[in-house]
Write a protein that holds these residues in place. Sequence first.
Motif, PDB file in Angstrom:
ATOM      1  N   SER A  18       0.854  -1.183   0.000  1.00 24.78           N
ATOM      2  CA  SER A  18       0.000   0.000   0.000  1.00 24.78           C
ATOM      3  C   SER A  18       0.889   1.232   0.000  1.00 24.78           C
ATOM      4  CB  SER A  18      -0.899   0.014   1.244  1.00 24.78           C
ATOM      5  OG  SER A  18      -1.726   1.146   1.249  1.00 24.78           O
ATOM      6  N   ASN A  19       0.484   2.247  -0.736  1.00 27.27           N
ATOM      7  CA  ASN A  19       1.212   3.499  -0.643  1.00 27.27           C
ATOM      8  C   ASN A  19       0.239   4.620  -0.315  1.00 27.27           C
ATOM      9  OD1 ASN A  19       0.401   3.394  -3.578  1.00 27.27           O
ATOM     10  ND2 ASN A  19       1.284   5.437  -3.489  1.00 27.27           N
ATOM     11  N   ILE A  20       0.709   5.522   0.535  1.00 26.17           N
ATOM     12  CA  ILE A  20      -0.100   6.655   0.973  1.00 26.17           C
ATOM     13  C   ILE A  20       0.672   7.928   0.680  1.00 26.17           C
ATOM     14  CG2 ILE A  20      -1.234   7.803   2.903  1.00 26.17           C
ATOM     15  CD1 ILE A  20      -1.440   5.154   4.307  1.00 26.17           C
ATOM     16  N   SER A  21       0.053   8.814  -0.063  1.00 25.18           N
ATOM     17  CA  SER A  21       0.640  10.131  -0.284  1.00 25.18           C
ATOM     18  C   SER A  21       0.080  11.077   0.766  1.00 25.18           C
ATOM     19  CB  SER A  21       0.330  10.636  -1.687  1.00 25.18           C
ATOM     20  OG  SER A  21      -1.067  10.738  -1.866  1.00 25.18           O
ATOM     21  N   ILE A  36       8.191  15.646  11.185  1.00 23.89           N
ATOM     22  CA  ILE A  36       7.536  14.828  12.204  1.00 23.89           C
ATOM     23  C   ILE A  36       6.907  13.534  11.696  1.00 23.89           C
ATOM     24  CG2 ILE A  36       7.174  16.735  13.785  1.00 23.89           C
ATOM     25  CD1 ILE A  36       4.357  16.987  12.835  1.00 23.89           C
ATOM     26  N   VAL A  37       6.607  13.432  10.423  1.00 24.89           N
ATOM     27  CA  VAL A  37       5.981  12.206   9.908  1.00 24.89           C
ATOM     28  C   VAL A  37       7.077  11.364   9.234  1.00 24.89           C
ATOM     29  CG1 VAL A  37       4.096  11.220   8.564  1.00 24.89           C
ATOM     30  CG2 VAL A  37       3.822  13.475   9.601  1.00 24.89           C
ATOM     31  N   ARG A  56       9.833   6.019   2.879  1.00 19.60           N
ATOM     32  CA  ARG A  56       9.300   7.359   2.614  1.00 19.60           C
ATOM     33  C   ARG A  56      10.055   7.988   1.451  1.00 19.60           C
ATOM     34  NH1 ARG A  56       9.620  12.582   6.606  1.00 19.60           N
ATOM     35  NH2 ARG A  56      11.605  12.897   5.580  1.00 19.60           N
ATOM     36  N   TYR A  57       9.290   8.574   0.553  1.00 13.76           N
ATOM     37  CA  TYR A  57       9.860   9.306  -0.579  1.00 13.76           C
ATOM     38  C   TYR A  57       9.374  10.746  -0.497  1.00 13.76           C
ATOM     39  CZ  TYR A  57      10.890   4.643  -2.220  1.00 13.76           C
ATOM     40  OH  TYR A  57      11.355   3.359  -2.308  1.00 13.76           O
ATOM     41  N   GLU A  58      10.292  11.684  -0.675  1.00 11.63           N
ATOM     42  CA  GLU A  58       9.958  13.107  -0.597  1.00 11.63           C
ATOM     43  C   GLU A  58       9.755  13.670  -1.995  1.00 11.63           C
ATOM     44  OE1 GLU A  58      13.018  15.042   1.695  1.00 11.63           O
ATOM     45  OE2 GLU A  58      12.731  13.687   3.400  1.00 11.63           O
ATOM     46  N   ASN A  66       5.477  10.429   0.092  1.00 14.21           N
ATOM     47  CA  ASN A  66       4.816   9.181  -0.301  1.00 14.21           C
ATOM     48  C   ASN A  66       5.399   8.060   0.548  1.00 14.21           C
ATOM     49  OD1 ASN A  66       3.025   7.621  -1.906  1.00 14.21           O
ATOM     50  ND2 ASN A  66       4.786   6.843  -3.022  1.00 14.21           N
ATOM     51  N   PHE A  67       4.527   7.353   1.244  1.00 13.46           N
ATOM     52  CA  PHE A  67       4.933   6.242   2.089  1.00 13.46           C
ATOM     53  C   PHE A  67       4.534   4.943   1.413  1.00 13.46           C
ATOM     54  CE2 PHE A  67       4.546   9.819   4.913  1.00 13.46           C
ATOM     55  CZ  PHE A  67       5.678   9.706   5.705  1.00 13.46           C
TER      56      PHE A  67
END
Length: 107
Positions: A18-21, A36-37, A56-58, A66-67
């Motif tokens: 799963s990926n969450i933006s 913080i995240v 994590r991608y910035e 994006n996680f």
Amino acid sequence: MKLRDIAHSRTGDKGNISNISLIAYRDDDYELIKKIVTEEKVKEWFKDIVKGEVKRYELPNICALNFVMYDALGGGVTRSLSLDTHGKSLSSVLLDMDIETGLCKIE
């Protein structure tokens, strides 16, 4: 304050991943969210769901993180017994995270 007060989110999936933006509403809030995240905080937040690694991608040009969460969907969309086999509701779960902006830490 809730994370949803300063950001919105989208979720996707592929197999058991799963990926969450997480997208900040304002540029200034992106810097705060970035501090913080962290991967560790997201992994802890989803400890009952995510069994694998969290990366994590910035994306600073769009003020987003994006996680990517591995082993996160109970075996994958076609194998999971979860009511939300695609994990679409995970974005709402992340946005429910409490944050303390003064201490820059997540409760």
